[in-house]
Write a protein that holds these residues in place. Sequence first.
Motif, PDB file in Angstrom:
ATOM      1  N   SER A   1      44.548  44.326  39.078  1.00 24.58           N
ATOM      2  CA  SER A   1      45.825  43.801  39.576  1.00 24.58           C
ATOM      3  C   SER A   1      47.001  44.316  38.746  1.00 24.58           C
ATOM      4  O   SER A   1      48.009  44.801  39.297  1.00 24.58           O
ATOM      5  N   LYS A   2      46.848  44.258  37.432  1.00 26.21           N
ATOM      6  CA  LYS A   2      47.930  44.683  36.530  1.00 26.21           C
ATOM      7  C   LYS A   2      48.221  46.174  36.677  1.00 26.21           C
ATOM      8  O   LYS A   2      49.384  46.587  36.823  1.00 26.21           O
ATOM      9  N   LEU A   3      47.181  46.989  36.656  1.00 23.31           N
ATOM     10  CA  LEU A   3      47.362  48.438  36.732  1.00 23.31           C
ATOM     11  C   LEU A   3      47.796  48.870  38.121  1.00 23.31           C
ATOM     12  O   LEU A   3      48.547  49.844  38.279  1.00 23.31           O
ATOM     13  N   GLY A   4      47.324  48.145  39.145  1.00 23.60           N
ATOM     14  CA  GLY A   4      47.753  48.453  40.504  1.00 23.60           C
ATOM     15  C   GLY A   4      49.254  48.291  40.655  1.00 23.60           C
ATOM     16  O   GLY A   4      49.928  49.129  41.278  1.00 23.60           O
ATOM     17  N   GLN A   5      49.797  47.231  40.071  1.00 19.67           N
ATOM     18  CA  GLN A   5      51.247  47.013  40.109  1.00 19.67           C
ATOM     19  C   GLN A   5      51.967  48.070  39.276  1.00 19.67           C
ATOM     20  O   GLN A   5      53.028  48.558  39.665  1.00 19.67           O
ATOM     21  N   GLN A   6      51.388  48.404  38.129  1.00 25.05           N
ATOM     22  CA  GLN A   6      52.026  49.377  37.234  1.00 25.05           C
ATOM     23  C   GLN A   6      52.158  50.749  37.884  1.00 25.05           C
ATOM     24  O   GLN A   6      53.198  51.412  37.762  1.00 25.05           O
TER      25      GLN A   6
END
Length: 282
Positions: free
Chosen positions: A153-158
Amino acid sequence: MAARQIHDSSQNSDGPFVAINCAAIPDELFESELFGYADGAFTNSKSGGQSGLLESANNGTFFMDEINSLPMPQQAKLLRVLQEREVRPVGARKSIALNIKFVAACNHDLQEEVKVGRFREDLYYRLNVFMINLPSLRDRPDDIEPLTRHFISKLGQQYGIEVEAESLVQVLMPRFHQFDWPGNVRQLENLLERLLVSTTLYTSIGEFASRLEDLAPELFSSHLQVSLGSDAGHLQAVEKEEILKILDRFGGNKTQTAEYLGISQTTLWRRLKQMGVGKGAG
């Protein structure tokens, strides 16, 4: 992450959170970086002086990672700060009072470091007010899946990547649960960053899954998978074999090897030194 959670839960949560890697501070810059310096303290010093990291952490939390890497002279200087709760910038006449919550982390048993003379006993007892043991990721396998979901989730947003998170998790979990994770959570995040970016090269998760071994060969190295019957000596031999294999893959480049393994360059250097491996490419 643990240190920041401690900060957020403390009475100093409204103050700054300042983190340093003790292994990354050159010996000659230790005092000026941490304590700051007064105007004209030394040649080429900044006009008007400069505040140190300790002063910038006042009324907050100061996190010292890999504190076991501090050389003995720097340990003595840090001990003085902890005891007196004040810091004097280089070249200054007056000290600055400190109201700081100190948090330290290490990747070695500090008691053992004290016994062999690499860490000051008085500093150890000054720091050891409250201890938290963070088990290796291999010792808490139930955390692997929720951490994986978090990082996807975090890296997808990044990176602005839309991915079928549930399908990706289902593909990765069988291999993730078998892997030994020598680089712990940092390695997990590093690997997921590589894999998530790689998903953009394929038209489906199924196609991505068919290429997983090429994208993450370390997950398919049988000698790195957890063996409950293995003793410490065997695990050390396995670790050495894997490090040397990855080092050879990158032509001896320690920077690329550390990034691939998901560990710091300092940790890699220390492992190579323990293994008796000579100097190679930087």
